[in-house]
Motif scaffolding. Structure first.
Motif, PDB file in Angstrom:
ATOM      1  N   THR A  57      -8.399  25.131 -47.248  1.00  0.00           N
ATOM      2  CA  THR A  57      -7.813  25.971 -48.291  1.00  0.00           C
ATOM      3  C   THR A  57      -8.904  26.810 -48.936  1.00  0.00           C
ATOM      4  O   THR A  57      -8.765  28.020 -49.129  1.00  0.00           O
ATOM      5  CB  THR A  57      -7.153  25.094 -49.376  1.00  0.00           C
ATOM      6  OG1 THR A  57      -6.409  24.077 -48.729  1.00  0.00           O
ATOM      7  CG2 THR A  57      -6.255  25.910 -50.260  1.00  0.00           C
ATOM      8  N   ILE A  79      -8.211  13.928 -43.566  1.00  0.00           N
ATOM      9  CA  ILE A  79      -7.125  14.898 -43.767  1.00  0.00           C
ATOM     10  C   ILE A  79      -7.262  15.555 -45.144  1.00  0.00           C
ATOM     11  O   ILE A  79      -7.134  16.776 -45.274  1.00  0.00           O
ATOM     12  CB  ILE A  79      -5.748  14.207 -43.595  1.00  0.00           C
ATOM     13  CG1 ILE A  79      -5.531  13.904 -42.113  1.00  0.00           C
ATOM     14  CG2 ILE A  79      -4.630  15.090 -44.122  1.00  0.00           C
ATOM     15  CD1 ILE A  79      -4.366  12.997 -41.838  1.00  0.00           C
ATOM     16  N   VAL A  80      -7.595  14.742 -46.168  1.00  0.00           N
ATOM     17  CA  VAL A  80      -7.721  15.301 -47.520  1.00  0.00           C
ATOM     18  C   VAL A  80      -8.885  16.294 -47.569  1.00  0.00           C
ATOM     19  O   VAL A  80      -8.732  17.442 -48.033  1.00  0.00           O
ATOM     20  CB  VAL A  80      -7.928  14.164 -48.551  1.00  0.00           C
ATOM     21  CG1 VAL A  80      -8.331  14.734 -49.898  1.00  0.00           C
ATOM     22  CG2 VAL A  80      -6.660  13.337 -48.676  1.00  0.00           C
ATOM     23  N   THR A 124     -10.369  17.865 -45.085  1.00  0.00           N
ATOM     24  CA  THR A 124     -10.118  19.033 -44.236  1.00  0.00           C
ATOM     25  C   THR A 124      -9.154  19.993 -44.916  1.00  0.00           C
ATOM     26  O   THR A 124      -9.386  21.213 -44.938  1.00  0.00           O
ATOM     27  CB  THR A 124      -9.538  18.590 -42.882  1.00  0.00           C
ATOM     28  OG1 THR A 124     -10.445  17.664 -42.292  1.00  0.00           O
ATOM     29  CG2 THR A 124      -9.359  19.769 -41.953  1.00  0.00           C
ATOM     30  N   ALA A 125      -8.070  19.456 -45.485  1.00  0.00           N
ATOM     31  CA  ALA A 125      -7.088  20.319 -46.133  1.00  0.00           C
ATOM     32  C   ALA A 125      -7.742  21.073 -47.292  1.00  0.00           C
ATOM     33  O   ALA A 125      -7.574  22.298 -47.420  1.00  0.00           O
ATOM     34  CB  ALA A 125      -5.917  19.488 -46.639  1.00  0.00           C
TER      35      ALA A 125
END
Lengths: 243, 152
Positions: free
Chosen positions: A34, A26-27, A29-30
């Motif tokens: 961005t 998740i980190v 990918t985020a």
């Protein structure tokens, strides 16, 4: 290899590996999305539409990697009869199908402004749609085998046969004239500018970590389900004998 | 000596033989489809074997540089599609996709007229495999590399 086929040892490993993969995924990918959706400069021809790349390509990669995972699990299940292999295949099918659907949807949205059409029946698009239907078939077969209570090898065989589609998808833009462009990234060479390439690799890594975490979580859920089922059966048998 | 083989190794050999046979069969079938599964004809195919005049086909290739012209009616365009070996003139009236321009890929759906001009009913733009930021497109490769290195 045999060590990990032991469900108890697998569960001990998966207990801490699952949240690690999910959180890390998740980190990454985020951060990469961005980077790709906000920071990266627009493409020379497509402008901001190019940003779909950062979702489309990682999804395509995981749709194909997902099928290779369940085909590999099928091979291990058929040959070594590892109890976890069938479970791994079943666990990989649903996220693989989800990524396949995301890839088709984003591709269609991308095609409308760039090519001027939502869908064409060229080699790449058709073979990828076939992959989605193969996923549906695998999920249905695995679910049917599970309902019978038995351990069926049909899904594993189907997974291996379906793997033939993966090289066809890969080569479809080379063998046949297609509207989809030829591969941008080939061994050691890339036609994608570094400004796009690095966030793309980061997004692929992030998506892959999430995929791995989801597969492990689903394997744990399936194992827990099976355990509960056995316990219920034992209880019912005990009650029947007591009566 | 097959009896000396452990059952799991026997299964492995069987599965591998089955896989190799399957892969060969599948790839052969895909290979045989080579000409049928293509999405469009390239200009050299079309000039060598022209399709029947009323048959709908697709023509794909590069829009030749300097060939794109708008007709006096304002909506009809004419251009030449080439693949480096042959050239086919195309006419089309309607709205073109954003990525349609000279020196870029195109797929036209339509019919080859008796005047040797391809009358397109639909135009699709074909994107190439290169992705380059707008700021970098005018630079030479070395300049671009330097800019990228500086901004890193």
């Amino acid at each position: 290899m045999h060590g990990f086929a032991n469900p108890a040892r697998f569960l001990r490993l998966a207990r801490w590996l699952t949240p690690l993969l999910l959180l890390g995924g998740i980190v990454v990918t985020a951060a990469s999305l961005t980077w790709g959706l906000v920071e990266v400069p627009p493409d020379r021809l497509m402008g901001d539409t190019v940003r779909i790349l950062f979702i489309h390509v990682p999804s395509a990669w995981l749709a194909m990697a997902g099928w290779m995972t369940l085909a590999g699990a099928g091979l291990v299940e058929l040959t070594w009869r590892h109890p976890l292999a069938g479970i791994a295949g079943r666990a990989a099918a649903t996220p693989g199908a989800a990524f396949c659907a995301i890839c088709l949807a984003t591709g269609s949205i991308w095609a409308r402004p760039t090519w001027g059409t939502w869908w064409v029946w060229d080699g790449r698009l058709t073979s990828f749609l076939v992959l989605l239907f193969l996923y549906f078939g695998y999920i249905a077969l695995a679910a049917a085998a599970q309902q019978d209570g038995g351990h069926s090898r049909v899904a594993a065989i189907f997974g291996l046969i379906g793997a033939i589609n993966i090289p066809i998808i890969n080569r479809s833009v080379v063998w046949w004239n297609s509207l989809h462009q030829p591969p941008s990234i080939t061994l050691g060479k890339s036609a994608i500018d570094p400004a796009f390439l690095w966030p793309l690799f980061a997004a692929m890594l992030g998506f892959t970590l999430i995929f791995g975490g989801v597969v492990l979580a689903r394997m744990r859920a399936i194992l827990a389900d099976m355990q509960a089922e056995t316990r219920l059966r034992r209880k019912a048998r005990g009650a029947a004998e007591a009566a | 000596m097959a009896n000396a083989l452990k059952p799991k190794h026997q299964r492995l050999v069987l599965v591998i033989i089955a896989l190799v046979a399957l892969l060969a069969a599948g790839l052969l079938a895909a290979w045989a489809l080579r000409n049928q599964a293509s999405y469009f004809y390239v200009p050299s195919d079309m000039t060598a074997h022209p399709p029947a005049p009323d048959r709908a086909v697709r023509l794909g290739g590069m829009v030749e540089k300097g060939s794109l012209k708008t007709m006096p009616d304002g909506v009809t365009i004419r251009f030449i599609v080439s693949d480096g070996k042959a050239r086919v003139p195309v006419s089309y009236s309607g709205i073109v996709p954003d990525l349609f321009k000279e020196d870029s890929g195109v797929v036209a759906e339509g019919k080859l007229g008796s005047d040797r001009t391809f009358h397109a009913a639909t135009l699709l733009a074909k994107h190439d495999e290169r992705y380059v930021p707008r700021e970098l497109q005018e630079m030479t490769k070395a300049q671009a590399r330097q800019t990228v290195a500086e901004t890193k």
